[in-house]
Scaffold this motif. Sequence first.
Motif, short mmCIF file in Angstrom:
data_model
loop_
_atom_site.label_atom_id
_atom_site.label_comp_id
_atom_site.label_asym_id
_atom_site.label_seq_id
_atom_site.Cartn_x
_atom_site.Cartn_y
_atom_site.Cartn_z
N GLU A 28 -14.61 -28.58 26.63
CA GLU A 28 -13.48 -27.89 27.25
C GLU A 28 -13.27 -28.31 28.70
O GLU A 28 -12.17 -28.19 29.23
N ASP A 29 -14.33 -28.79 29.34
CA ASP A 29 -14.23 -29.13 30.76
C ASP A 29 -14.99 -30.42 31.04
O ASP A 29 -16.21 -30.49 30.83
N MET A 30 -14.26 -31.45 31.49
CA MET A 30 -14.88 -32.71 31.89
C MET A 30 -14.60 -33.02 33.36
O MET A 30 -14.83 -34.14 33.81
N SER A 31 -14.11 -32.08 34.09
CA SER A 31 -13.67 -32.33 35.46
C SER A 31 -14.83 -32.86 36.31
O SER A 31 -15.94 -32.35 36.26
N GLY A 32 -14.54 -33.91 37.07
CA GLY A 32 -15.52 -34.48 37.98
C GLY A 32 -16.75 -35.04 37.32
O GLY A 32 -17.79 -35.16 37.96
N MET A 33 -16.64 -35.42 36.07
CA MET A 33 -17.82 -35.87 35.32
C MET A 33 -18.51 -37.05 36.00
O MET A 33 -19.74 -37.14 35.98
N ASP A 40 -19.21 -28.05 27.90
CA ASP A 40 -19.03 -28.26 29.34
C ASP A 40 -19.73 -29.55 29.78
O ASP A 40 -20.96 -29.65 29.72
N MET A 41 -18.94 -30.53 30.20
CA MET A 41 -19.47 -31.77 30.78
C MET A 41 -19.01 -31.93 32.23
O MET A 41 -19.12 -33.01 32.81
N MET A 48 -24.68 -29.95 29.99
CA MET A 48 -25.47 -31.14 30.32
C MET A 48 -25.92 -31.13 31.78
O MET A 48 -25.69 -30.18 32.50
N MET A 49 -26.52 -32.26 32.34
CA MET A 49 -27.60 -32.04 33.29
C MET A 49 -27.86 -32.91 34.51
O MET A 49 -28.85 -32.68 35.18
N PHE A 50 -27.12 -33.89 34.89
CA PHE A 50 -27.63 -34.87 35.87
C PHE A 50 -26.98 -34.83 37.25
O PHE A 50 -27.18 -35.74 38.05
#
Length: 340
Positions: free
Chosen positions: A299-304, A274-275, A252-254
């Motif tokens: 699998e990864d939401m760190s620092g979303m 991956d988020m 994703m993208m922002f």
Amino acid sequence: WNAYGSSLWRIDDEGCLAIGPSQSGGRGVIPDDGSHGWPWSEERSLVTSISIADGVEAPKNILGMFSGMAKLRSADLSGLDTSKTENMASLFCSDFLLDSIDISMLDTGNATSLESMFEGCRSLRSVTLSGIDLSSATTLWRMFRFCDSLETIDLSGLNMSHVEDMREMFLQCTSLKFVNLNGANISNVKKLGSTGGSDGQGMFHNCASLEFVDLSSINTSKVVGMGGMFWGCEQLKSLDLSSFNTSQATDMMFSACGSLQSLVQSFDTSRVTDMAEMFSGCSALKSIDVSGFDTSKVEDMSGMFSGCSSLESISVSDTFSQSVTGSFPEFAEEGLPVSG
């Protein structure tokens, strides 16, 4: 004059690179010898303009044909027949002083690669592409990368139906304010950004002046990579991506969209893995609704949501909130209201 195939070329005292047929009224065929070492390359630092006479036929591969001309300011390609050309990559790459160009007259019907075509043209302000045929193109990767002076570009109505890669197309176009993609056909594109964060950057990476881009009519049904697509678009205040088909996307993208206040989306995240840092640095966002997000493969939401300093509420689903536990300690630390 210097002979090259059945064409002639010279650089005059004013720095004009002139190319024409060796016979008046005949065809001047530029050879495709595979070396891509154009005979004028050693003198390219002298070139200030390009003029191509009628009847000059380009080969299949014109990779870097006019690249690295640091003094080039204008190019008239109206006499160049590119109907057989397949590779136009890096055609004007690193022509630092080129400020405007019209390539709408070029026959690009057989061109498969336009990657890095204008990369590093730091003075480029105007590009005319109207009516250009991109129906055979498969890659536009880095086409305008580092075009720092480009403010607007019109890609409306272009047939890019075979293009698969548009990563970094406008990377570091720091003056770019408006992109018109209305009616553009990118139905086969697979990469608008990274996949897994390790294979390049997003289409609009660090377009720090971008204020508006209309993506409502484009087909993203085959896009896998969207990672970092809008990274560093600091002036974007709103984005309507409600028509975006993200059913194949894995990233994703922002991140770093510091002025983003409104985001309309209905993303299908069923394949997203991956988020990490998805909204990182979106310091103007007050509320985020991710209640429709399927996070089953993430699998990864760190620092979303790191750096979302104005964030007042987050709407999530029950399954998302379960995955949040342990993954987003900042929720608890900052006391953010999480509903859902």
